[in-house]
Design an enzyme around this catalytic site. Structure first.
Site, mmCIF file in Angstrom:
data_model
loop_
_atom_site.group_PDB
_atom_site.id
_atom_site.type_symbol
_atom_site.label_atom_id
_atom_site.label_comp_id
_atom_site.label_asym_id
_atom_site.label_seq_id
_atom_site.Cartn_x
_atom_site.Cartn_y
_atom_site.Cartn_z
ATOM 1 N N ASP A 99 17.665 7.281 -5.812
ATOM 2 C CA ASP A 99 16.362 7.172 -5.136
ATOM 3 C C ASP A 99 16.211 5.767 -4.534
ATOM 4 O O ASP A 99 15.163 5.140 -4.640
ATOM 5 C CB ASP A 99 15.193 7.510 -6.071
ATOM 6 C CG ASP A 99 13.889 7.717 -5.307
ATOM 7 O OD1 ASP A 99 13.895 7.702 -4.051
ATOM 8 O OD2 ASP A 99 12.847 7.885 -5.968
ATOM 9 N N HIS A 102 12.321 -1.808 0.415
ATOM 10 C CA HIS A 102 11.098 -2.295 1.047
ATOM 11 C C HIS A 102 11.270 -3.786 1.327
ATOM 12 O O HIS A 102 11.713 -4.535 0.447
ATOM 13 C CB HIS A 102 9.879 -2.127 0.126
ATOM 14 C CG HIS A 102 9.511 -0.699 -0.133
ATOM 15 N ND1 HIS A 102 8.977 0.109 0.846
ATOM 16 C CD2 HIS A 102 9.594 0.057 -1.241
ATOM 17 C CE1 HIS A 102 8.745 1.319 0.339
ATOM 18 N NE2 HIS A 102 9.120 1.316 -0.926
ATOM 19 N N ARG A 147 15.546 4.709 5.839
ATOM 20 C CA ARG A 147 14.415 4.090 6.572
ATOM 21 C C ARG A 147 14.517 4.114 8.095
ATOM 22 O O ARG A 147 13.585 3.695 8.768
ATOM 23 C CB ARG A 147 14.206 2.632 6.134
ATOM 24 C CG ARG A 147 13.966 2.443 4.647
ATOM 25 C CD ARG A 147 12.724 3.150 4.165
ATOM 26 N NE ARG A 147 12.371 2.774 2.806
ATOM 27 C CZ ARG A 147 11.753 3.593 1.959
ATOM 28 N NH1 ARG A 147 11.419 4.822 2.319
ATOM 29 N NH2 ARG A 147 11.438 3.178 0.745
HETATM 30 ZN ZN LIG Z 1 10.098 11.151 -4.473
HETATM 31 ZN ZN LIG Z 2 12.816 9.334 -2.882
#
Ligand SMILES: [Zn+2]
Ligand SMILES: [Zn+2]
Length: 437
Positions: A313, A317, A72
């Site tokens: 992954d 957030h 991020r």
């Molecule tokens: Zn993706």
């Molecule tokens: Zn991703």
């Protein structure tokens, strides 16, 4: 170098552990000597001047690698930073992670690659590899300066978050990256099919009245990309594979000799679309949680070696973003600190994978795909080592996460297996035996 207790601090002897190194087909109880940041010897004798780490009952593995992480930074520091994301990685047992370029600005220039590498060198708790954009500004129109990005240190290319929708651009990306022997990691999603979907399209989405994302949205692009990899000879890596037909297409492509590899994420081998009945946005990810037959296909693909890699992954957030209604909440969950526990609890304990096969997907396989000299404990390699307590039972408490975000569907879950000690370049970076955390 001598430490305060007269110990030679440039050396460390790890004794009595079950050393599992899939890169050498090694699985035996032995001692491992680390010297000057490298793996120096096996079966080394004790030396009163050398610090000993007793790994009895533990698994000694090459440092774990997660090739799909969102850090991020720059741009979304309210969700995660390079500092906090690498702390989460270390806590999860990872010594190297590859970060995705959907930042702001996106990682599509030499300057941005250098910024991330610099931040990682200054503030990172583990090694960080940079995945750079396929297209300029991730806009899907014009190819990024692949050669310059490789020169700056990019290890792979992806517009993750966005698919590479234009087939001609994808073809050229595969051709260009082939010149540098780099893989293209595509987020396989045909947007015309997924539209405004928030969950897997099926009986559950119908019952809940929520817009669906059909499995075909993923399948169609996987098939396209396999065809393009076959035509160009380029290297394709399928990210977060989640569908039955996708696994089958991959299996057939590998049999034909297409240069394609794939990863699966823990949530896709653990959860189904039934979870969405709670309307909790922590079950909203992309690709979405799918039906049971898809979950079983992913597990089968992991079991028979079709799927090469397990990657989290990790998609942090901030709470205020994720605590919205399903329609508005962003896709994705954090994963670095639960990945290993889910692998042990959901794949190893039920017998889908044995330890060596599971560890290959977390060490040497991602290392080979990214062209890294990592994921191995062979003599002379950098001493990145993850020592795992395979029996440790623990409860997932997001309050204990090192990540800045806590958007996980696994809060309160009881998991087995945790990284106990993590060593990077011969230095102990995490040690839960001493701090008792
Ligand atoms: Zn993706
Ligand atoms: Zn991703």
């Amino acid at each position: 170098m001598k430490g305060s207790r007269g110990l030679n601090t440039s050396k460390l002897l790890i004794t009595n552990g079950r050393v599992i190194d899939p890169s050498q087909q090694m699985d035996r109880v032995t001692s491992l000597l680390v010297a000057d940041g490298r793996i120096a010897a096996y079966d080394a004798a004790a030396d009163p001047e050398v610090q000993v780490l007793d790994a009895r009952g533990r698994i000694v593995a090459p440092g774990l690698i997660d090739m799909h992480v969102h850090l991020r930074q720059p741009g979304f520091e309210e969700d995660e930073t390079i500092e906090s994301g690498t702390a989460a990685a270390l806590s999860g047992g990872f010594t190297s992670i590859a970060c995705m370029p959907n930042t702001e600005p996106p990682i599509d220039s030499q300057g941005t690659v250098e910024f991330v590498r610099q931040q990682a060198a200054e503030k990172g708790h583990c090694r960080v590899l940079v995945v750079a954009c396929v297209s300029k500004n991730r806009a899907g129109k014009e190819l990024a300066e692949i050669g310059q990005l490789v020169e700056a240190g990019a290890v792979a290319f992806s517009d993750d978050g966005n698919p590479v929708a234009d087939a001609e651009l994808m073809r050229r990306a595969l051709e260009y990256c082939l010149m540098f022997d780099k893989p293209v990691m595509n987020h396989a999603e045909v947007r015309e099919l997924s539209q405004r979907g928030v969950m897997h399209e099926g009986l559950v989405s119908l019952v809940l009245g929520l817009p669906g994302i059909p499995a075909a949205a993923e399948d169609v692009m996987i098939s396209r990309d396999i065809s393009l990899a076959e035509a160009t000879g380029g290297r394709l890596h399928l990210m977060h594979l989640s569908t039955l037909n996708g696994v089958e297409a991959l299996r057939r492509a590998k049999l034909r000799g297409v240069r394609v590899t794939a990863e699966a994420a823990p949530h896709h081998f653990t959860l189904t679309d039934q979870c969405l009945r709670s309307f909790d946005a922590n079950y909203k990810m992309n690709p979405p949680l799918r039906g049971q037959e898809h979950v079983e296909a992913v597990i089968a693909g992991l079991s028979d070696g079709t799927i090469d890699v397990i990657a989290s992954d990790h998609a942090p957030h901030a709470k205020e973003k994720k605590m919205q209604e399903l329609d508005h909440a962003p896709f994705g969950i954090v994963g670095l600190e639960t990945a290993l526990g889910l692998v042990v609890t959901r794949l190893i304990e039920p017998g889908h994978l044995d330890w060596p096969a599971a560890l290959a997907k977390l060490t040497i396989n991602p290392a080979r795909i990214l062209g890294l000299d990592k994921g191995t404990l062979r003599i002379g390699a950098a001493a990145d080592v993850t020592i795992i307590d395979p029996q440790f039972r623990w409860r997932v408490d997001p309050a204990e996460f090192r990540s800045k975000s806590s958007n996980t569907p696994f809060a309160g879950w009881e998991l087995t297996g945790r990284a106990e000690t993590v060593i990077i370049a011969g230095r102990i970076k995490l040690d839960r035996r001493r701090r008792n955390v």
